[in-house]
Structure formats: C-alpha cells, structure tokens
Design an enzyme around this catalytic site. Sequence first.
Site, PDB file in Angstrom:
ATOM      1  N   LYS A   1     -10.148  -4.518  -5.327  1.00 29.27           N
ATOM      2  CA  LYS A   1     -10.854  -3.328  -5.812  1.00 29.27           C
ATOM      3  C   LYS A   1      -9.890  -2.292  -6.347  1.00 29.27           C
ATOM      4  CE  LYS A   1     -12.022  -3.017  -1.155  1.00 29.27           C
ATOM      5  NZ  LYS A   1     -13.154  -3.366  -0.371  1.00 29.27           N
TER       6      LYS A   1
ATOM      7  N   LYS B   1      -4.451 -11.523  -6.948  1.00 28.49           N
ATOM      8  CA  LYS B   1      -5.747 -11.643  -6.271  1.00 28.49           C
ATOM      9  C   LYS B   1      -6.737 -10.603  -6.803  1.00 28.49           C
ATOM     10  CE  LYS B   1      -5.370  -8.561  -2.382  1.00 28.49           C
ATOM     11  NZ  LYS B   1      -5.684  -8.200  -1.036  1.00 28.49           N
TER      12      LYS B   1
ATOM     13  N   LYS C   1       0.828  -1.207   0.000  1.00 29.37           N
ATOM     14  CA  LYS C   1       0.000   0.000   0.000  1.00 29.37           C
ATOM     15  C   LYS C   1       0.861   1.254   0.000  1.00 29.37           C
ATOM     16  CE  LYS C   1      -4.271  -1.742   2.041  1.00 29.37           C
ATOM     17  NZ  LYS C   1      -5.267  -1.566   3.107  1.00 29.37           N
TER      18      LYS C   1
HETATM   19  P1  AMP Z   1     -10.371  -5.777   2.179  1.00 26.11           P
HETATM   20  O1  AMP Z   1     -11.155  -5.527   0.960  1.00 26.11           O
HETATM   21  O2  AMP Z   1      -8.912  -5.798   1.934  1.00 26.11           O
HETATM   22  O3  AMP Z   1     -10.805  -4.932   3.340  1.00 26.11           O
HETATM   23  O4  AMP Z   1     -10.705  -7.270   2.598  1.00 26.11           O
HETATM   24  C1  AMP Z   1     -11.852  -7.670   3.313  1.00 26.11           C
HETATM   25  C2  AMP Z   1     -11.814  -9.170   3.511  1.00 26.11           C
HETATM   26  O5  AMP Z   1     -11.888  -9.849   2.253  1.00 26.11           O
HETATM   27  C3  AMP Z   1     -10.543  -9.678   4.177  1.00 26.11           C
HETATM   28  O6  AMP Z   1     -10.869 -10.746   5.037  1.00 26.11           O
HETATM   29  C4  AMP Z   1      -9.721 -10.159   3.025  1.00 26.11           C
HETATM   30  O7  AMP Z   1      -8.806 -11.148   3.392  1.00 26.11           O
HETATM   31  C5  AMP Z   1     -10.783 -10.724   2.103  1.00 26.11           C
HETATM   32  N1  AMP Z   1     -10.362 -10.684   0.676  1.00 26.11           N
HETATM   33  C6  AMP Z   1     -10.000  -9.598  -0.024  1.00 26.11           C
HETATM   34  N2  AMP Z   1      -9.687  -9.916  -1.307  1.00 26.11           N
HETATM   35  C7  AMP Z   1      -9.856 -11.260  -1.410  1.00 26.11           C
HETATM   36  C8  AMP Z   1      -9.698 -12.216  -2.472  1.00 26.11           C
HETATM   37  N3  AMP Z   1      -9.307 -11.839  -3.695  1.00 26.11           N
HETATM   38  N4  AMP Z   1      -9.960 -13.515  -2.203  1.00 26.11           N
HETATM   39  C9  AMP Z   1     -10.360 -13.902  -0.980  1.00 26.11           C
HETATM   40  N5  AMP Z   1     -10.531 -13.071   0.060  1.00 26.11           N
HETATM   41  C10 AMP Z   1     -10.287 -11.771  -0.136  1.00 26.11           C
END
Ligand code: AMP
Length: 336
Positions: free
Chosen positions: A203, A200, A116
């Site tokens: 967003k 992965k 980040k």
């Molecule tokens: P974030 O969008 O980074 O706040 O992630 C929110 C939750 O979604 C966290 O538990 C992440 O580990 C999970 N997460 C985010 N991207 C992925 C992905 N591509 N595959 C699986 N889990 C994800």
Amino acid sequence: MSTRPIKTVFSGMQPTSGVTLGNYLGAMRNFVKLQHEAKCYFCVVDLHALTIPKDPAELRQNTLDMARTYVAAGIDPKVATIFVQSHVPAHAEMSWLMEVSSYYGELQRMTQFKDKAAKAEVVTTGLFTYPALMAADILLYDTTHVPVGDDQKQHLELTRDIAVRLNNRFGRELLVVPEPYIPPREAGGRIMSLQEPTQKMSKSDTNELGTIYLMDPPDVIRKKIKRAVTDPGREVRYDPENKPGVSNLMVILSLCSGMSLEEISERYDGYGQFKKDVAEAVVAVLEPLQKRFKELSEPGVIEEILARGAEEAEAVATPVLRRVQDALGLLPRRRP
Ligand code: AMP
Ligand code: TRP
C-alpha cells in the site's frame, strides 16, 4: 514446513486504509480456510499502527473497517475470535516482557524496521520494538501456527527465538513455540506489484496502478490489470525469474479461479485474453466481498462482534500473561 498439528492460530493486520490484494491472497484467504481447522484469533493490531503516527479519527475508522473486512472476507465471528489489540491490555503488558527478553542487536537486524525507518518522517521507539509487540500477540495465545505473508518471516523467527530462549532459561515449556504458516510464492506468499513485478505489492507503493485494493471498483481493477507490466514475448509460462510480470498475474488468476498454473499455461497463447480473464477472476472474488462489507456498515454490528471478541481473547491471554509474569519473578498482585 509444519511439523505439529494445527491447534491454535493467531494473526493480525494493521488497521491502515486500503487492504491490498496481496494482503488478501497472502494472508487473509488462509485465515478463512484455517478457521474450520483450529481455534483462531484474528486481531486488528491498532497498537502496531501507532508506530507510525496516525490521525486519531482515521485510525478509529480504519480499525472498524479492518474488522469489517475480516468478516466480509469470510471469517465467521461465531467460529473465530475477531478482536482489537488495544482492547486486551495483556498485549501491551506482555510486550514489555518481550522487550526485556529480546536483544537490541536482534531488533536492529529486522529488515522491515530498516525499510520503514528509511521512509518514515519520524522514527519512533515503537517502530523499533514493534517485533516484540508482535511476539507478545502471538505468544499470549499459546499459538501453534501463524498465517502471514512471506515478509513476516523474520518477525516470526524472532518470536520463536524469544520463546525458545525463555523456555531454556526456565527449563520448561513456558511458551509454545509457534510455526509460520506462509504460502509458497506460487500460492500467494508474495504477490508482486503490477507495475514493478520484482517488488512486493504494497500500500505504500507510489505508483497507484501497481496495487489492487480490496475496495477498488470493478472498472478500476480492470484498468489496473489491463495496464499491468508483462514481459517480452507472448508466452504465458510460470517463470518468476525471467517472466516476473506474467508469473505474478498467473498466481493471481490461479488463486482467484482455482485453475492450476499448468492449466493456465496451456490455456493461453498471448496476453490479451489472459489479462481479461485475470481481471474478471479478481472482480468475481472481490465483488461479493465488497457487497458484504457494505452490509456490515450498519451501526453497532461490528462493534458487537468486537465486544465479544475482546472478552474471548482476554480470557485466554490473561492467564498466559500471569504465567510469564510469575516465571520472570513479578510479585502477584493481591486484592485487598
Ligand atoms: P501489512 O499490510 O504489512 O500489515 O500485512 C498484512 C499481512 O499481509 C501480513 O501477513 C503480510 O505478510 C501480508 N502481505 C502484505 N503484502 C503482501 C504481498 N504483497 N503478498 C503476500 N502477502 C502480503
Ligand atoms: N507485523 C504484521 C504485519 O505487518 C502484523 C502483526 C502484528 C501480526 N501482530 C501480529 C501478524 C501477530 C501475525 C501475528 O503484517
């Protein structure tokens, strides 16, 4: 992985616009499942969102929308506690205690910080200490299990290290050491980009076609899956190393339809029908979610849920905060 009974579950998601299919399949789906097995706390981590400067009006709207998404996805606010992080001051207070219990070098090693920081226009101090706040979130509830996607593993290890460190220092179980609840890759722990299936789904992907959002209209979902990158050949086989694109679509289909990876592999010969079925399975999962989300837009409904959630959360978090403050030697406040 799990060695202890699942008693208390805590997880959080940042209120950013656009929750992805990866967030849903990797984490939120498990929130829904776990709510009937344990006491669950699902937090909208607005303080974490501030680590990268946000438009205030947008942040407020995204906070409400994230809470609505939790409910629309099937979290029952009568069963689980849904709340906003900043509504419970114990999180910010505990965060400081975690900052003074973690090491600079430890935080420097966090890969999410490095990623980040490399992308951010400004690198705030909060972006650096983000994992200490996350440790505070988790430890305040005597959490036994934390459902998250694979990318949060390192943050959870840090949380465990801090808890163990404080327990050793004070010679007792001051803090419950939480365990990760991370699905294996074939069960959604790491959903990949539809355009670059070795990365992965995220967003922050600049290629719009790579990421499915929970609020994408059905036709957009169909288009994105139709254009998804597959691999040479026509075999539908789970082989993430050599066939990352097809394997990712198989995982998505499996989680959205209930079919096993073997069943999927046997059923299809070629990518045409396979992709159509992936798209329809995703639409079938997201359409009802979108409908419930709209229904929750009536003014006051989600606000009421969050008001109750904050009360419930605070009642648990404050005594744990006091326990840690006391252990560290802070003088208890006496009211006049
Ligand atoms: P974030 O969008 O980074 O706040 O992630 C929110 C939750 O979604 C966290 O538990 C992440 O580990 C999970 N997460 C985010 N991207 C992925 C992905 N591509 N595959 C699986 N889990 C994800
Ligand atoms: N860091 C997590 C993410 O980016 C969000 C988060 C904050 C979290 N606090 C948490 C997840 C506590 C689990 C438990 O996805």
